[in-house]
Design an enzyme around this catalytic site. Structure first.
Site, PDB file in Angstrom:
ATOM      1  N   ILE A  25     -24.479 -15.477  17.684  1.00  0.00           N
ATOM      2  CA  ILE A  25     -23.270 -15.265  18.482  1.00  0.00           C
ATOM      3  C   ILE A  25     -23.646 -14.896  19.914  1.00  0.00           C
ATOM      4  CG2 ILE A  25     -21.102 -14.007  18.668  1.00  0.00           C
ATOM      5  CD1 ILE A  25     -21.200 -13.481  15.683  1.00  0.00           C
ATOM      6  N   THR A 145     -17.774  -6.279  12.974  1.00  0.00           N
ATOM      7  CA  THR A 145     -17.458  -7.188  11.877  1.00  0.00           C
ATOM      8  C   THR A 145     -16.257  -6.708  11.079  1.00  0.00           C
ATOM      9  OG1 THR A 145     -18.304  -8.045   9.765  1.00  0.00           O
ATOM     10  CG2 THR A 145     -19.152  -5.939  10.474  1.00  0.00           C
ATOM     11  N   ASP A 146     -15.580  -7.647  10.417  1.00  0.00           N
ATOM     12  CA  ASP A 146     -14.486  -7.268   9.520  1.00  0.00           C
ATOM     13  C   ASP A 146     -14.996  -6.608   8.238  1.00  0.00           C
ATOM     14  OD1 ASP A 146     -15.612  -9.530   8.363  1.00  0.00           O
ATOM     15  OD2 ASP A 146     -13.739 -10.647   8.188  1.00  0.00           O
ATOM     16  N   GLU A 147     -16.285  -6.707   7.980  1.00  0.00           N
ATOM     17  CA  GLU A 147     -16.817  -6.164   6.731  1.00  0.00           C
ATOM     18  C   GLU A 147     -16.746  -4.642   6.654  1.00  0.00           C
ATOM     19  OE1 GLU A 147     -20.321  -7.959   5.039  1.00  0.00           O
ATOM     20  OE2 GLU A 147     -20.141  -9.696   6.343  1.00  0.00           O
ATOM     21  N   TYR A 171     -25.357  -3.120   5.139  1.00  0.00           N
ATOM     22  CA  TYR A 171     -25.042  -3.755   6.419  1.00  0.00           C
ATOM     23  C   TYR A 171     -23.711  -3.257   6.969  1.00  0.00           C
ATOM     24  CZ  TYR A 171     -22.853  -7.185   9.478  1.00  0.00           C
ATOM     25  OH  TYR A 171     -22.158  -7.782  10.496  1.00  0.00           O
ATOM     26  N   SER A 172     -22.642  -3.393   6.178  1.00  0.00           N
ATOM     27  CA  SER A 172     -21.320  -3.021   6.683  1.00  0.00           C
ATOM     28  C   SER A 172     -21.223  -1.520   6.937  1.00  0.00           C
ATOM     29  CB  SER A 172     -20.225  -3.490   5.724  1.00  0.00           C
ATOM     30  OG  SER A 172     -20.414  -2.988   4.420  1.00  0.00           O
ATOM     31  N   SER A 174     -23.675   0.361   8.040  1.00  0.00           N
ATOM     32  CA  SER A 174     -24.353   0.627   9.313  1.00  0.00           C
ATOM     33  C   SER A 174     -23.501   0.175  10.489  1.00  0.00           C
ATOM     34  CB  SER A 174     -25.720  -0.055   9.339  1.00  0.00           C
ATOM     35  OG  SER A 174     -25.613  -1.466   9.329  1.00  0.00           O
ATOM     36  N   LYS A 175     -22.771  -0.920  10.334  1.00  0.00           N
ATOM     37  CA  LYS A 175     -21.865  -1.358  11.399  1.00  0.00           C
ATOM     38  C   LYS A 175     -20.685  -0.400  11.542  1.00  0.00           C
ATOM     39  CE  LYS A 175     -21.955  -4.517  13.699  1.00  0.00           C
ATOM     40  NZ  LYS A 175     -22.557  -4.710  15.055  1.00  0.00           N
ATOM     41  N   ASN A 201     -18.262 -15.920  11.602  1.00  0.00           N
ATOM     42  CA  ASN A 201     -18.458 -16.932  12.644  1.00  0.00           C
ATOM     43  C   ASN A 201     -19.255 -18.115  12.100  1.00  0.00           C
ATOM     44  OD1 ASN A 201     -18.530 -15.684  16.003  1.00  0.00           O
ATOM     45  ND2 ASN A 201     -17.455 -14.751  14.303  1.00  0.00           N
ATOM     46  N   ASP A 302     -24.382 -13.426  -8.991  1.00  0.00           N
ATOM     47  CA  ASP A 302     -23.630 -12.899  -7.860  1.00  0.00           C
ATOM     48  C   ASP A 302     -24.404 -11.817  -7.117  1.00  0.00           C
ATOM     49  OD1 ASP A 302     -21.508 -12.824  -6.149  1.00  0.00           O
ATOM     50  OD2 ASP A 302     -20.093 -11.915  -7.552  1.00  0.00           O
ATOM     51  N   ARG A 303     -24.122 -11.699  -5.832  1.00  0.00           N
ATOM     52  CA  ARG A 303     -24.700 -10.662  -4.974  1.00  0.00           C
ATOM     53  C   ARG A 303     -24.176  -9.288  -5.419  1.00  0.00           C
ATOM     54  NH1 ARG A 303     -22.438 -11.347   0.831  1.00  0.00           N
ATOM     55  NH2 ARG A 303     -24.266 -12.634   1.235  1.00  0.00           N
ATOM     56  N   GLY A 305     -22.378  -5.898  -5.347  1.00  0.00           N
ATOM     57  CA  GLY A 305     -21.322  -5.370  -4.495  1.00  0.00           C
ATOM     58  C   GLY A 305     -20.639  -6.412  -3.632  1.00  0.00           C
ATOM     59  N   HIS A 306     -20.572  -7.637  -4.123  1.00  0.00           N
ATOM     60  CA  HIS A 306     -20.060  -8.757  -3.331  1.00  0.00           C
ATOM     61  C   HIS A 306     -18.556  -8.584  -3.077  1.00  0.00           C
ATOM     62  CE1 HIS A 306     -20.306 -13.437  -2.735  1.00  0.00           C
ATOM     63  NE2 HIS A 306     -19.974 -12.776  -1.632  1.00  0.00           N
TER      64      HIS A 306
END
Length: 365
Positions: A25, A145-147, A171-172, A174-175, A201, A302-303, A305-306
């Site tokens: 991005i 992010t929306d996550e 990840y989410s 930490s964001k 994106n 599946d991942r 905590g998806h």
């Protein structure tokens, strides 16, 4: 696309620091900004980790208003030096570890870059901003992010700027931490921060580990197309060019201290998205190893905590700032597939032994 050039004729040119500007991005934003505001100074700082690629910025070599610097956003002395030397008035902060699968395998890098790095930038910019004669022209744009909002059920309303945070991956989380810091710097210090939370994106320069480039490349190589779980997870997709125009709008019209959600209004199930990519590749790529490419579809475990569904309500940026997305998912996916077909020399070197090892661990581990 929105262009504010006419509104800025009497204004001092911006001097931007774009962190993570060699990534997906970030590099798209750098090209967008340099094209529309050629008088502005753009300095890119990127650590050139696996997802940063100097090839993304090759077209800007020789541009006197562009500078690239390799470095870490956690390096306070480096940041202080750039802000002072370049007279930076705007930070567009993209630098982040961003792939959920990698955050599950190794969360420490995500906390360091996304939380500690964002704090380092905020604090350095605060000290820099306080010394300025006209600090009202300064902006710190934090791209998120929306996550951070967690997961939605099938009938739940889309995320708004007031949706409570409920991150479900390292990840989410930490964001979310970096979002809170950016918000706190406005409310505590009055520093002119802006936060954007975007949906998924897609477009040019996207590293092969992400869903859309992964599927395009695997189809070209005749490799299985791994789909997590039952493939019914829903994402809202935003063409990266539309995202760049939204960030332009936020920097020019957004109110400091505010958060703006940016979405493409393109909700689609992962499995349906992959099938659409298969159809496009069958149409546009004449010499595929496997045809129809849908035969390569493979369901994998599946991942952890998806999140089941993401959806963005972008009414605020539309009604308050006048921005709307302009590229439909049909248009954007065709543009993206065509780009990967035409730029095999860009993505082939990225399929390194390290990448292959990571890929095998995620999908076959």
């Amino acid at each position: 696309m929105t262009d504010y050039q006419a509104d800025r004729d009497q204004c001092e040119r911006r001097r931007l620091l774009v962190t993570g500007g060699a990534g997906f991005i970030g590099s798209n934003f750098v090209h967008y900004w340099c094209d529309r505001y050629p008088q502005d100074r753009v300095v890119v700082l990127d650590a050139l980790t696996y997802a940063g690629n100097l090839q993304n910025l090759e077209a800007l070599e020789g541009n006197p208003n562009f500078r690239f610097m390799e470095g870490d956003i956690c390096d306070r002395l480096l940041i202080d030096g750039i802000l002072k030397q370049e007279g930076i008035s705007t930070i567009a902060h993209f630098a982040a570890e961003s792939h959920v699968d990698r955050s599950i395998l190794g969360p420490d890098a995500f906390v360091r870059t996304n939380v500690v790095g964002s704090f380092t930038l905020l604090e350095a910019f605060r000290q820099h901003w306080l010394k300025q004669q006209q600090p009202h022209h300064y902006r710190f744009l934090h791209v998120s992010t929306d996550e951070v909002y967690g997961s939605l059920g099938p009938a739940d309303p889309a995320f708004t700027e007031t949706t409570p945070y409920a991150p479900n991956s390292p990840y989410s989380a930490s964001k979310a931490g970096s979002d809170h810091l950016a918000r706190a710097y406005f409310h505590t210090y009055g520093m002119p921060t802006l936060i954007t939370n975007c949906s998924n994106n897609y477009g040019a320069y996207h590293f092969p580990e992400k869903l859309i480039p992964l599927m395009c490349i695997n189809i070209l190589l005749g490799k299985p197309l791994p789909v997590y779980g039952d493939g019914q997870n829903v994402r809202d997709w935003l063409y990266v060019g539309d995202h760049c125009s939204a960030l332009d709008t936020v920097l020019h019209r957004g109110q400091p201290g505010e958060t703006y959600n940016v979405g493409g209004n393109n909700e689609v199930k992962n499995l349906d998205l992959v099938k659409t990519l298969c159809e496009l590749m069958d149409e546009l790529a004449p010499k595929l190893p496997v045809r129809p490419s849908r035969d390569l579809l493979t369901f994998v475990k599946d991942r952890p905590g998806h999140d089941r569904r993401y959806a963005i309500n972008a009414n605020k940026i539309q009604t308050e700032l006048g921005w709307t997305s302009s590229v439909t998912l049909t248009q954007g996916l065709r543009l993206t597939v065509e780009w990967y077909l035409q730029h095999q020399d860009w993505w082939q070197p990225l399929l390194s032994p390290e990448y292959q090892a990571y890929y095998n661990k995620v999908y076959h581990g």
